[in-house]
Write a protein that holds these residues in place. Structure first.
Motif, PDB file in Angstrom:
ATOM      1  N   LYS A  69      -2.608  -7.851  -8.745  1.00  0.00           N
ATOM      2  CA  LYS A  69      -1.676  -6.842  -8.241  1.00  0.00           C
ATOM      3  C   LYS A  69      -2.354  -6.029  -7.142  1.00  0.00           C
ATOM      4  O   LYS A  69      -3.489  -5.577  -7.282  1.00  0.00           O
ATOM      5  N   LYS A  70      -1.673  -5.867  -6.026  1.00  0.00           N
ATOM      6  CA  LYS A  70      -2.225  -5.111  -4.896  1.00  0.00           C
ATOM      7  C   LYS A  70      -1.848  -3.637  -5.038  1.00  0.00           C
ATOM      8  O   LYS A  70      -0.675  -3.295  -5.164  1.00  0.00           O
ATOM      9  N   VAL A  71      -2.854  -2.780  -5.033  1.00  0.00           N
ATOM     10  CA  VAL A  71      -2.657  -1.347  -5.238  1.00  0.00           C
ATOM     11  C   VAL A  71      -3.287  -0.591  -4.075  1.00  0.00           C
ATOM     12  O   VAL A  71      -4.440  -0.852  -3.716  1.00  0.00           O
ATOM     13  N   ILE A  72      -2.546   0.324  -3.476  1.00  0.00           N
ATOM     14  CA  ILE A  72      -3.076   1.158  -2.402  1.00  0.00           C
ATOM     15  C   ILE A  72      -3.065   2.604  -2.880  1.00  0.00           C
ATOM     16  O   ILE A  72      -2.024   3.125  -3.304  1.00  0.00           O
ATOM     17  N   LEU A  73      -4.221   3.217  -2.836  1.00  0.00           N
ATOM     18  CA  LEU A  73      -4.360   4.615  -3.226  1.00  0.00           C
ATOM     19  C   LEU A  73      -4.783   5.436  -2.018  1.00  0.00           C
ATOM     20  O   LEU A  73      -5.625   4.994  -1.229  1.00  0.00           O
ATOM     21  N   GLN A  74      -4.228   6.626  -1.892  1.00  0.00           N
ATOM     22  CA  GLN A  74      -4.703   7.548  -0.865  1.00  0.00           C
ATOM     23  C   GLN A  74      -4.703   8.961  -1.437  1.00  0.00           C
ATOM     24  O   GLN A  74      -3.699   9.430  -1.985  1.00  0.00           O
ATOM     25  N   GLY A  75      -5.872   9.600  -1.313  1.00  0.00           N
ATOM     26  CA  GLY A  75      -5.988  10.989  -1.730  1.00  0.00           C
ATOM     27  C   GLY A  75      -5.844  11.209  -3.218  1.00  0.00           C
ATOM     28  O   GLY A  75      -5.445  12.295  -3.656  1.00  0.00           O
ATOM     29  N   LEU A  76      -6.189  10.192  -4.017  1.00  0.00           N
ATOM     30  CA  LEU A  76      -6.045  10.304  -5.471  1.00  0.00           C
ATOM     31  C   LEU A  76      -7.420  10.511  -6.097  1.00  0.00           C
ATOM     32  O   LEU A  76      -8.347   9.727  -5.862  1.00  0.00           O
ATOM     33  N   GLU A  77      -7.562  11.549  -6.905  1.00  0.00           N
ATOM     34  CA  GLU A  77      -8.847  11.893  -7.515  1.00  0.00           C
ATOM     35  C   GLU A  77      -8.688  12.005  -9.026  1.00  0.00           C
ATOM     36  O   GLU A  77      -7.857  12.774  -9.518  1.00  0.00           O
ATOM     37  N   ASP A  78      -9.500  11.230  -9.762  1.00  0.00           N
ATOM     38  CA  ASP A  78      -9.565  11.343 -11.215  1.00  0.00           C
ATOM     39  C   ASP A  78      -8.212  11.128 -11.890  1.00  0.00           C
ATOM     40  O   ASP A  78      -7.752  11.941 -12.696  1.00  0.00           O
ATOM     41  N   TYR A  79      -7.590  10.000 -11.572  1.00  0.00           N
ATOM     42  CA  TYR A  79      -6.307   9.634 -12.168  1.00  0.00           C
ATOM     43  C   TYR A  79      -6.431   8.329 -12.955  1.00  0.00           C
ATOM     44  O   TYR A  79      -7.340   7.525 -12.729  1.00  0.00           O
ATOM     45  N   ILE A  80      -5.493   8.144 -13.865  1.00  0.00           N
ATOM     46  CA  ILE A  80      -5.315   6.882 -14.576  1.00  0.00           C
ATOM     47  C   ILE A  80      -4.050   6.233 -14.026  1.00  0.00           C
ATOM     48  O   ILE A  80      -2.970   6.842 -14.053  1.00  0.00           O
ATOM     49  N   VAL A  81      -4.197   5.024 -13.512  1.00  0.00           N
ATOM     50  CA  VAL A  81      -3.067   4.285 -12.958  1.00  0.00           C
ATOM     51  C   VAL A  81      -2.953   2.971 -13.741  1.00  0.00           C
ATOM     52  O   VAL A  81      -3.854   2.122 -13.673  1.00  0.00           O
ATOM     53  N   VAL A  82      -1.882   2.806 -14.489  1.00  0.00           N
ATOM     54  CA  VAL A  82      -1.695   1.618 -15.321  1.00  0.00           C
ATOM     55  C   VAL A  82      -0.319   1.028 -15.053  1.00  0.00           C
ATOM     56  O   VAL A  82       0.702   1.719 -15.200  1.00  0.00           O
ATOM     57  N   ASP A  83      -0.294  -0.228 -14.663  1.00  0.00           N
ATOM     58  CA  ASP A  83       0.953  -0.957 -14.422  1.00  0.00           C
ATOM     59  C   ASP A  83       1.026  -2.081 -15.436  1.00  0.00           C
ATOM     60  O   ASP A  83       0.211  -3.003 -15.421  1.00  0.00           O
ATOM     61  N   GLN A  84       1.966  -1.998 -16.357  1.00  0.00           N
ATOM     62  CA  GLN A  84       2.089  -2.983 -17.431  1.00  0.00           C
ATOM     63  C   GLN A  84       3.557  -3.315 -17.651  1.00  0.00           C
ATOM     64  O   GLN A  84       4.357  -2.445 -18.010  1.00  0.00           O
ATOM     65  N   ASP A  85       3.913  -4.552 -17.423  1.00  0.00           N
ATOM     66  CA  ASP A  85       5.289  -5.004 -17.615  1.00  0.00           C
ATOM     67  C   ASP A  85       6.242  -4.111 -16.812  1.00  0.00           C
ATOM     68  O   ASP A  85       6.111  -4.012 -15.609  1.00  0.00           O
ATOM     69  N   ASP A  86       7.160  -3.425 -17.503  1.00  0.00           N
ATOM     70  CA  ASP A  86       8.141  -2.612 -16.788  1.00  0.00           C
ATOM     71  C   ASP A  86       7.759  -1.135 -16.725  1.00  0.00           C
ATOM     72  O   ASP A  86       8.602  -0.281 -16.418  1.00  0.00           O
TER      73      ASP A  86
END
Length: 358
Positions: A312-329
């Protein structure tokens, strides 16, 4: 014939790892670290180094039996025990001990959670061999592996042991999850370990301990000794298992016994209880981002935990100390410092979108 047996507890839901860990597919069945194996498979492989596959029992919720069979086809079908009701650790451990005792009265066993991460498996197996040897020399000992604290963590229970020169220490007492000040006092004292929930004992020792401290639960299960390890076991458990008290093995027997010992473990350990603990264990890139499966382009983004489907292609900008989870829907993006609220976030999502999301 080996007298060493293992019991892997694989019935938990792991709701703090939502949305990857769902009630229908909990975290122990996921490849949380991106290593090509689920946590359950890694636990099984680790134990198999000195315990024959035929001597490893998996205790799990009846809803997960097919998942266990799919991920561990080498396990004997009769060694996958379906719990018809969710209970704490004491009932499943007593049941497993009685089953093993009936198979081999001379057995010793290790009880291990299915969802912990241990990197130095060689050190783990050396420590495990030490505990098995101690139990052979001390037939009534109840052993546990304690973890050397690396911080005054308030999320774990602690084991206070007597300061002795021997490798194996006598346990003084178990301590509940402390506040930060108390946890720091434990660290400063130098004779406290994290309680990892890994136990080793002879089947006789643990059954005797249950009989002494938990006579009602012991009677409940020993009433079915004749049918344990037979085809009639399933119907017996369907009827009787839900009657067992919902109590941990620590409360049930460990805190009531005078024969409790601990070996301070030499291996590093992580219970992988939260996204933050997973972040701590994973390798990070130069921007301190920990990435599982995703292909990430990070612009002025640091300290993030990112997990997606492979590629999965993910682009982040200006994000600090986050949890990013992409699962199913489900796509979840939350600050790391909000991870203790994941259960509430999950419940809110279920209320809005329906049960299938959880």
């Amino acid at each position: 014939m080996s007298n060493k047996y293992a019991v892997i507890m694989a019935g938990g839901v792991g709701s703090r790892f939502w949305p990857v860990s769902k009630q229908s597919f909990p975290k122990q069945f996921h490849d949380m670290l991106g290593l090509g194996k689920s946590l359950l498979q890694m636990t099984f492989t680790r134990l198999q180094a000195q315990i024959p596959a035929d001597n490893i029992l998996i205790l799990t919720n009846e809803a997960y039996v097919d998942l266990v069979k799919e991920q561990l086809p080498e396990v004997l079908p009769e060694n996958i025990v379906a719990e018809p009701a969710m209970r704490n650790t004491a009932p499943c451990i007593l049941l497993a001990a009685l089953k093993i005792q009936k198979m081999n009265p001379a057995a010793s066993m290790i009880v291990a959670p299915s969802d912990h991460y241990i990197a130095e498996e060689d050190l783990f197996n050396e420590d495990l061999a030490t505990t098995f040897a101690f139990c052979k020399q001390h037939p009534q000992a109840l052993m546990t592996l304690g973890i050397q604290p690396t911080s005054p963590n308030t999320g774990y229970g602690y084991i206070e042991y007597n300061q002795e020169t021997t490798a194996v220490k006598k346990v003084n007492q178990f301590r509940e999850k402390p506040n930060l000040e108390t946890a720091q006092q434990f660290i400063d004292a130098g004779n406290f370990l994290w309680n990892a929930g890994i136990f080793i004992w002879s089947v006789d020792a643990v059954v005797n301990a249950f009989a002494k401290a938990q006579p009602t639960m012991t009677q409940l299960f020993t009433n079915g000794m004749q049918v344990l390890n037979t085809e009639e076991e399933v119907s017996f458990l369907e009827s009787e298992y839900p009657k067992a008290e919902n109590i941990s093995v620590d409360y049930a027997i460990m805190e009531n016994s005078e024969e409790v010992y601990v070996l301070p473990a030499r291996f590093s350990w992580n219970d992988l209880g939260t996204w933050g603990s997973l972040y701590d264990k994973l390798d990070k890139n130069e921007a301190s981002n920990a990435i599982v499966n995703a292909s990430v382009t990070a612009i002025e983004s640091h300290g993030n935990m990112v997990r997606t489907a492979p590629g999965k292609k993910v682009i982040l900008q200006g994000l600090e100390d986050y949890i990013v989870v992409d699962q199913d829907d489900v796509l979840m993006i939350i600050p790391k410092n909000a991870e203790q609220e994941i259960k509430e976030i999950r419940n809110t999502a279920i209320d809005k979108y329906g049960k299938e999301i959880g």
